[in-house]
Motif scaffolding. Sequence first.
Motif, PDB file in Angstrom:
ATOM      1  N   ALA A  25     113.947 -28.301  36.374  1.00  0.00           N
ATOM      2  CA  ALA A  25     112.766 -27.577  35.898  1.00  0.00           C
ATOM      3  C   ALA A  25     111.835 -28.507  35.123  1.00  0.00           C
ATOM      4  O   ALA A  25     110.613 -28.481  35.316  1.00  0.00           O
ATOM      5  N   LEU A  26     112.403 -29.349  34.262  1.00  0.00           N
ATOM      6  CA  LEU A  26     111.568 -30.279  33.508  1.00  0.00           C
ATOM      7  C   LEU A  26     110.937 -31.304  34.440  1.00  0.00           C
ATOM      8  O   LEU A  26     109.772 -31.661  34.274  1.00  0.00           O
ATOM      9  N   GLU A  27     111.683 -31.776  35.431  1.00  0.00           N
ATOM     10  CA  GLU A  27     111.125 -32.744  36.379  1.00  0.00           C
ATOM     11  C   GLU A  27     109.916 -32.147  37.103  1.00  0.00           C
ATOM     12  O   GLU A  27     108.888 -32.804  37.252  1.00  0.00           O
ATOM     13  N   ARG A  28     110.026 -30.900  37.547  1.00  0.00           N
ATOM     14  CA  ARG A  28     108.900 -30.244  38.226  1.00  0.00           C
ATOM     15  C   ARG A  28     107.698 -30.107  37.293  1.00  0.00           C
ATOM     16  O   ARG A  28     106.567 -30.391  37.687  1.00  0.00           O
ATOM     17  N   GLN A  29     107.941 -29.671  36.069  1.00  0.00           N
ATOM     18  CA  GLN A  29     106.846 -29.502  35.106  1.00  0.00           C
ATOM     19  C   GLN A  29     106.191 -30.848  34.773  1.00  0.00           C
ATOM     20  O   GLN A  29     104.968 -30.958  34.714  1.00  0.00           O
ATOM     21  N   LEU A  30     107.017 -31.855  34.565  1.00  0.00           N
ATOM     22  CA  LEU A  30     106.503 -33.169  34.224  1.00  0.00           C
ATOM     23  C   LEU A  30     105.667 -33.739  35.368  1.00  0.00           C
ATOM     24  O   LEU A  30     104.560 -34.242  35.155  1.00  0.00           O
ATOM     25  N   ALA A  31     106.166 -33.645  36.588  1.00  0.00           N
ATOM     26  CA  ALA A  31     105.423 -34.148  37.749  1.00  0.00           C
ATOM     27  C   ALA A  31     104.101 -33.394  37.902  1.00  0.00           C
ATOM     28  O   ALA A  31     103.059 -34.013  38.178  1.00  0.00           O
ATOM     29  N   ALA A  32     104.112 -32.089  37.722  1.00  0.00           N
ATOM     30  CA  ALA A  32     102.884 -31.297  37.858  1.00  0.00           C
ATOM     31  C   ALA A  32     101.845 -31.724  36.826  1.00  0.00           C
ATOM     32  O   ALA A  32     100.665 -31.895  37.157  1.00  0.00           O
TER      33      ALA A  32
END
Length: 132
Positions: free
Chosen positions: A71-78
């Motif tokens: 979840a953090l990886e997705r948020q960070l990439a976005a």
Amino acid sequence: MDPVTAVAAAGVALVVKGALETAGQEAGRSGWASGAHLVERIRARFRGNADAEGALDRLTDTPDDESAQQALERQLAAHMLLDPGFEAEIRRFVDEAVAAQGRSGAQISAALIKNAQVFNGKVDVLGNWTTS
């Protein structure tokens, strides 16, 4: 893996590493002291976005939770895709961490990255494709 996803994954691994070190009372002995700065910079960028803030809080509370890491990886990439300046900052943090770990002989272990997920679209391969 595209460059933004790779940097996001490395950033998440550093957040996990920092959270685990803090939980293990090893933060003062860490070879890279900027881990807290990375988390605070991410927290500042996420401010006002409840989903992103929640993803960061959940991971810092339970760093071994793979769904929290994803979840953090997705948020960070976005957020990195939306803000090239933020992407450059995270990239700089990752580069500094790699350089510091090279000096100290430490590594980001595979246990921290574990089952990293890559969030890419569909890929079609046409023609003859062989691997050796």
